[in-house]
Design a protein around this motif. Sequence first.
Motif, short mmCIF file in Angstrom:
data_model
loop_
_atom_site.label_atom_id
_atom_site.label_comp_id
_atom_site.label_asym_id
_atom_site.label_seq_id
_atom_site.Cartn_x
_atom_site.Cartn_y
_atom_site.Cartn_z
N ILE A 2 -0.23 15.29 9.90
CA ILE A 2 0.55 16.27 9.19
C ILE A 2 -0.39 17.37 8.69
N ASP A 3 -0.05 18.69 8.92
CA ASP A 3 -0.92 19.77 8.54
C ASP A 3 -0.25 20.27 7.10
N PHE A 4 -1.06 20.15 6.22
CA PHE A 4 -0.68 20.73 4.76
C PHE A 4 -1.45 22.00 4.79
N LYS A 5 -0.64 22.92 4.36
CA LYS A 5 -1.11 24.40 4.08
C LYS A 5 -1.54 24.53 2.60
N GLY A 6 -2.55 25.61 2.54
CA GLY A 6 -3.12 26.22 1.11
C GLY A 6 -4.17 26.91 1.25
N GLU A 7 -4.60 27.23 0.06
CA GLU A 7 -5.50 28.04 0.12
C GLU A 7 -7.00 27.64 0.55
N PRO A 55 2.35 8.82 9.37
CA PRO A 55 1.86 8.82 7.85
C PRO A 55 2.73 8.26 6.87
N TYR A 56 3.97 8.71 7.26
CA TYR A 56 5.05 8.58 6.24
C TYR A 56 5.52 7.07 5.86
N LYS A 57 5.01 6.08 6.80
CA LYS A 57 4.99 4.74 6.62
C LYS A 57 4.40 4.33 5.27
N TYR A 58 3.34 4.82 4.73
CA TYR A 58 2.88 4.53 3.60
C TYR A 58 2.63 5.84 2.64
N LEU A 59 2.89 7.05 3.18
CA LEU A 59 2.75 8.07 2.36
C LEU A 59 3.91 8.34 1.44
N ASN A 60 3.71 8.52 0.03
CA ASN A 60 4.97 8.76 -0.90
C ASN A 60 4.96 10.26 -1.25
N ILE A 68 0.91 -1.49 0.03
CA ILE A 68 0.08 -0.02 -0.05
C ILE A 68 0.81 1.21 -0.05
N VAL A 69 0.70 2.05 -0.82
CA VAL A 69 1.28 3.24 -1.10
C VAL A 69 0.34 4.74 -0.94
N PHE A 70 0.41 5.66 -0.39
CA PHE A 70 -0.31 6.61 -0.42
C PHE A 70 0.03 7.72 -1.53
N ASP A 71 -0.64 8.21 -1.96
CA ASP A 71 -0.38 9.66 -2.65
C ASP A 71 -0.87 10.64 -1.81
N ALA A 72 -0.14 11.95 -2.17
CA ALA A 72 -0.34 13.16 -1.37
C ALA A 72 -1.72 13.39 -1.45
N PRO A 73 -2.32 13.92 -0.35
CA PRO A 73 -3.57 14.38 -0.01
C PRO A 73 -4.01 15.76 -0.84
N VAL A 74 -2.89 16.29 -1.13
CA VAL A 74 -3.06 17.70 -1.67
C VAL A 74 -2.32 17.78 -2.99
N GLY A 75 -2.72 18.69 -4.07
CA GLY A 75 -1.77 18.89 -5.34
C GLY A 75 -0.39 19.28 -5.07
N VAL A 76 -0.53 20.45 -4.19
CA VAL A 76 0.86 21.03 -3.76
C VAL A 76 1.18 21.06 -2.67
N VAL A 77 2.36 20.14 -2.16
CA VAL A 77 2.65 19.85 -0.97
C VAL A 77 3.42 21.24 -0.14
N HIS A 116 -6.13 24.77 6.17
CA HIS A 116 -5.10 23.44 6.21
C HIS A 116 -5.81 22.52 6.09
N LEU A 117 -5.30 21.45 6.05
CA LEU A 117 -5.41 19.80 6.02
C LEU A 117 -5.01 19.16 7.09
N HIS A 118 -5.55 18.72 8.11
CA HIS A 118 -5.01 17.94 9.15
C HIS A 118 -5.12 16.30 8.84
N PHE A 119 -4.16 15.82 8.26
CA PHE A 119 -4.04 14.31 7.69
C PHE A 119 -3.33 13.69 8.61
N SER A 120 -4.40 12.45 9.13
CA SER A 120 -3.69 11.40 10.09
C SER A 120 -3.87 10.06 9.53
N VAL A 121 -3.07 9.08 9.95
CA VAL A 121 -3.20 7.56 9.52
C VAL A 121 -3.31 6.90 10.89
#
Length: 242
Positions: A140-145, A233-238, A105-114, A219-224
């Motif tokens: 992980i908190d991903f910032k964005g518009e 999350p980096y165990k699966y996040l690419n 299992i490999v996760f893609d990023a949950p946002v287009g721009v990291v 922002h997005l608060h992303f948890s696994v």
Amino acid sequence: MEKKESTQKLKAFLKKNVYYIIMAACLLAIAAMITATVLLNDKQQSVNNAVNDGLNDVVPVDADPTETDKEPEKENQNEQTGTENMPGESEQTTTDPEQTPTQTIVFDAPVGVVDIGCDYSMDALVWNSTLKHYAVHNGIDFKGEDGTNVLCVYDGVVSAVEYDMLSGYTVTVKHNDSLFTSYGSLNEPTVKVGNTIRKGEVIGTMGNTSSREYSMGPHLHFSVYENDRAIDPYKYLNIAGK
């Protein structure tokens, strides 16, 4: 007159010895019961012995004598004809489905721009500028518009769509029985519980609905979660460079 005297003597004797007479009668009754019990036990033992003797007399049926001769005859036949197994025949095995390697299992990023605002940190405290204290951070908190699309990182089923003041709108996706991903601080989600969702599909948009991380802005608060426990999350996040 003599008969009357005899009767009176008998009554006097019975009255004087009534307790002994009753005791003797009881003893006789007990002796009779014991004798009857012994006789019945002896009779039952005789019956049991007869049954066991009958069972022991059963003669077992011999196996068919021809069966024991079949295997040697087959071996002799193989020796005479010189037949051998084809090359590789004895090495063929049946694939056991349970032994099939599980898919990685490999996760893609949950946002287009990291753009990471706050990283995962469960082993060390980090400063929370909203609550003004140090605390662990389970995602992980991903910032964005505001309104930036939030994407599902891997195929799964939406298992929860919730709202509370601390986390804001949160979507949880089940990937298997033990692996879940959580997307928090969203604007109102676009998916519902039970929806099947594929990797890269939009589940909502980035917002600032989490009151405990409000100072970070949209922002997005992303948890696994694995086996109901928040993991790195980096165990699966690419993500490049991580």
